[in-house]
Design an enzyme around this catalytic site. Structure first.
Site, PDB file in Angstrom:
ATOM      1  CG  ASN A  14     -31.555   2.395 -89.896  1.00 63.00           C
ATOM      2  OD1 ASN A  14     -30.738   3.081 -90.217  1.00 63.00           O
ATOM      3  ND2 ASN A  14     -31.517   1.192 -90.439  1.00 63.00           N
ATOM      4  CG  ASP A  16     -28.061   2.423 -91.604  1.00 68.80           C
ATOM      5  OD1 ASP A  16     -27.348   2.353 -90.642  1.00 68.80           O
ATOM      6  OD2 ASP A  16     -28.618   1.785 -92.325  1.00 68.80           O
ATOM      7  CG  HIS A  17     -30.619   7.484 -94.182  1.00 72.22           C
ATOM      8  ND1 HIS A  17     -29.731   6.987 -95.095  1.00 72.22           N
ATOM      9  CD2 HIS A  17     -31.510   6.714 -94.313  1.00 72.22           C
ATOM     10  CE1 HIS A  17     -30.298   6.132 -95.677  1.00 72.22           C
ATOM     11  NE2 HIS A  17     -31.402   5.766 -95.158  1.00 72.22           N
ATOM     12  CG  HIS A  57     -27.169  -2.164 -93.777  1.00 74.57           C
ATOM     13  ND1 HIS A  57     -28.001  -2.218 -94.658  1.00 74.57           N
ATOM     14  CD2 HIS A  57     -26.294  -3.240 -93.711  1.00 74.57           C
ATOM     15  CE1 HIS A  57     -27.548  -3.168 -95.260  1.00 74.57           C
ATOM     16  NE2 HIS A  57     -26.616  -3.884 -95.119  1.00 74.57           N
ATOM     17  NE  ARG A  59     -25.549  -0.924 -98.576  1.00 75.05           N
ATOM     18  CZ  ARG A  59     -26.664  -1.123 -98.771  1.00 75.05           C
ATOM     19  NH1 ARG A  59     -27.710  -1.126 -98.235  1.00 75.05           N
ATOM     20  NH2 ARG A  59     -26.763  -1.915 -99.924  1.00 75.05           N
ATOM     21  NE  ARG A  63     -24.510   2.197-100.200  1.00 74.73           N
ATOM     22  CZ  ARG A  63     -25.547   1.568-101.061  1.00 74.73           C
ATOM     23  NH1 ARG A  63     -26.611   2.111-100.937  1.00 74.73           N
ATOM     24  NH2 ARG A  63     -25.292   0.466-101.883  1.00 74.73           N
ATOM     25  CD  GLU A  84     -30.716  -3.293 -91.968  1.00 71.91           C
ATOM     26  OE1 GLU A  84     -31.277  -2.375 -91.237  1.00 71.91           O
ATOM     27  OE2 GLU A  84     -30.702  -3.192 -93.252  1.00 71.91           O
ATOM     28  CB  THR A 115     -32.378  -3.520 -97.600  1.00 75.09           C
ATOM     29  OG1 THR A 115     -31.276  -3.152 -96.865  1.00 75.09           O
ATOM     30  CG2 THR A 115     -32.578  -5.044 -97.758  1.00 75.09           C
ATOM     31  CD  GLU A 165     -36.537  -5.041 -89.843  1.00 75.27           C
ATOM     32  OE1 GLU A 165     -35.712  -5.410 -88.832  1.00 75.27           O
ATOM     33  OE2 GLU A 165     -36.684  -4.443 -90.460  1.00 75.27           O
ATOM     34  CG  HIS A 204     -37.464  -1.156 -96.010  1.00 75.68           C
ATOM     35  ND1 HIS A 204     -37.809  -0.364 -97.211  1.00 75.68           N
ATOM     36  CD2 HIS A 204     -36.285  -1.470 -96.267  1.00 75.68           C
ATOM     37  CE1 HIS A 204     -36.663  -0.216 -97.928  1.00 75.68           C
ATOM     38  NE2 HIS A 204     -35.637  -0.791 -97.257  1.00 75.68           N
TER      39      HIS A 204
HETATM   40  N1  PXP Z   1     -35.372  -2.737 -91.742  1.00 76.34           N
HETATM   41  C1  PXP Z   1     -34.239  -2.986 -92.646  1.00 76.34           C
HETATM   42  C2  PXP Z   1     -33.975  -4.523 -92.574  1.00 76.34           C
HETATM   43  C3  PXP Z   1     -33.645  -1.942 -93.419  1.00 76.34           C
HETATM   44  O1  PXP Z   1     -32.797  -2.534 -94.325  1.00 76.34           O
HETATM   45  C4  PXP Z   1     -34.147  -0.765 -93.317  1.00 76.34           C
HETATM   46  C5  PXP Z   1     -33.421   0.270 -94.210  1.00 76.34           C
HETATM   47  O2  PXP Z   1     -32.160   0.268 -93.816  1.00 76.34           O
HETATM   48  C6  PXP Z   1     -34.937  -0.344 -92.438  1.00 76.34           C
HETATM   49  C7  PXP Z   1     -35.691  -1.428 -91.535  1.00 76.34           C
HETATM   50  C8  PXP Z   1     -35.368   0.939 -92.268  1.00 76.34           C
HETATM   51  O3  PXP Z   1     -36.169   1.424 -93.346  1.00 76.34           O
HETATM   52  P1  PXP Z   1     -36.400   2.838 -93.636  1.00 76.34           P
HETATM   53  O4  PXP Z   1     -35.012   3.613 -93.783  1.00 76.34           O
HETATM   54  O5  PXP Z   1     -37.315   3.044 -94.727  1.00 76.34           O
HETATM   55  O6  PXP Z   1     -37.093   3.593 -92.326  1.00 76.34           O
END
Ligand code: PXP
Length: 258
Positions: A14, A16-17, A57, A59, A63, A84, A115, A165, A204
Site C-alpha cells: 500500500n 498511500d503514505h 485508497h 479517499r 487526502r 481500496e 480505516t 481482507e 492493517h
Molecule cells: N488494508 C486496508 C483495508 C487498509 O485500510 C489499510 C490502511 O490503509 C491497510 C491494509 C494497510 O494498513 P497499514 O498501513 O497499517 O499497513
C-alpha cells in the site's frame, strides 16, 4: 483465479503514505517539477522488490492518492492494482472506469486517520450488494475488509464477493496477552472464510515484529501492508524495506500451529 490460495503468501504494498509525503509539501502544486516523492516511481520500486500487487485508497477527501494516480498506476503497473474504496457512487464511478484487478471495499469516515473498523456486511444496505455485483460484472474482483468475526465472514461469502481482507488492526495494537485473543479470532475467521470458498487476505498494522505471530493464521493468500514499509523506507530505502518483509513472509507455511 481469485479463490486459489497460492503456496506463496503474496504481498500487496500500500503506497498511500508515499502520497501523504508528497501532499505534505506539494498539495497546492502537484504539477511542480520539484514535486516528490513520485508515486509511480514508488510503485515501480515496490514491483521490482517483490510486491505482488499495489494498493491505493482513493479517499473521498483525496487526502493522499488522487484520481490521476489511480489511472496512471493502472496504465503503468505490471502487477495487479488493488483499489481500496468506500462504498460511494463517486468512487465507484472511478473504479468502473479504471477497472482495477481488485477493489477492496472499506468503511470510510472523513475524520478517521486511517480505516478504523471493518465493514458491517451483516447489516449492510442494498447498495453494498449492488457495488459488489457491479464491480465484479465489470471485471474487478471484490474484497470486503471485515473484522475477524464469523458472522461477517459468512455474510461476505453470501454476498458473492471473491475475497475478504481480515482487519488485523486490533491484533496489531493489542498488548501481549490481548494479541493472542485477537489472533484466535483471526484464525477462526480465516478457517471459516476458506471453508466458504473465499480468498482470505489480511491487513492493517502489520509489522516485521508482529508478523511471525500473525503467520500462524492458516489459509492466508495475501497481506496488504503500507505504513510500516514506508516508515522503514526512511531508514533503509523502500526496496530493502519490501525485501525484508518479503523474506519474512516466505517462511509462511499456511498451517495453523498455535
Ligand atoms: N488494508 C486496508 C483495508 C487498509 O485500510 C489499510 C490502511 O490503509 C491497510 C491494509 C494497510 O494498513 P497499514 O498501513 O497499517 O499497513
Amino acid at each position: 483465479m481469485a479463490t486459489d490460495v497460492s503456496p506463496r503468501l503474496k504481498l500487496g504494498v500500500n503506497i498511500d503514505h508515499v502520497a501523504t509525503l508528497l501532499q505534505a509539501r506539494y498539495a497546492p502544486m502537484l504539477d511542480s517539477p520539484n514535486a516528490e516523492p513520485d508515486i509511480l516511481a514508488a510503485a515501480n520500486e515496490a514491483e521490482a522488490n517483490g510486491a505482488d500487487s499495489i494498493t491505493v485508497h482513493l479517499r473521498l477527501d483525496r487526502r493522499h492518492i488522487q484520481d490521476r494516480d489511480v489511472y496512471d498506476l493502472k496504465e503503468a503497473l505490471r502487477v495487479p492494482l488493488n483499489l481500496e474504496m468506500g462504498n460511494t457512487e463517486e468512487i465507484l464511478k472511478v473504479a468502473l472506469d479504471v477497472k482495477p484487478a481488485y477493489a477492496c471495499i472499506v468503511p470510510e469516515n472523513r475524520r478517521e486517520v486511517t480505516t478504523e473498523g471493518g465493514l458491517n456486511v451483516c447489516n449492510a444496505d442494498t447498495s453494498l450488494q449492488r457495488t459488489i455485483d457491479t464491480l465484479q460484472a465489470n471485471g474487478t474482483d471484490v474484497s470486503l475488509f471485515i473484522d475477524p468475526e464469523i458472522d461477517q465472514v459468512r455474510a461476505a461469502a453470501k454476498s458473492g464477493a471473491k475475497m475478504i481482507e481480515l482487519h488485523t488492526g486490533a491484533f496489531a495494537n493489542a498488548d501481549v496477552t490481548g494479541c493472542d485473543d485477537e489472533l484466535k479470532k483471526i484464525i477462526e475467521a480465516a478457517e471459516v472464510g476458506h471453508s466458504e470458498g473465499l480468498q482470505v487476505n489480511a491487513g492493517h498494522g502489520i509489522t516485521i515484529p508482529n508478523l511471525p505471530k500473525l503467520m500462524k493464521t492458516p489459509h492466508l493468500a495475501e497481506l496488504n501492508i503500507g505504513h510500516h514499509l514506508v516508515a522503514r523506507a526512511i531508514f533503509i530505502g523502500l526496496g530493502q524495506s519490501i525485501r525484508e518483509m518479503r523474506q519474512l513472509m516466505d517462511g509462511y507455511t499456511g498451517a495453523a500451529s498455535t
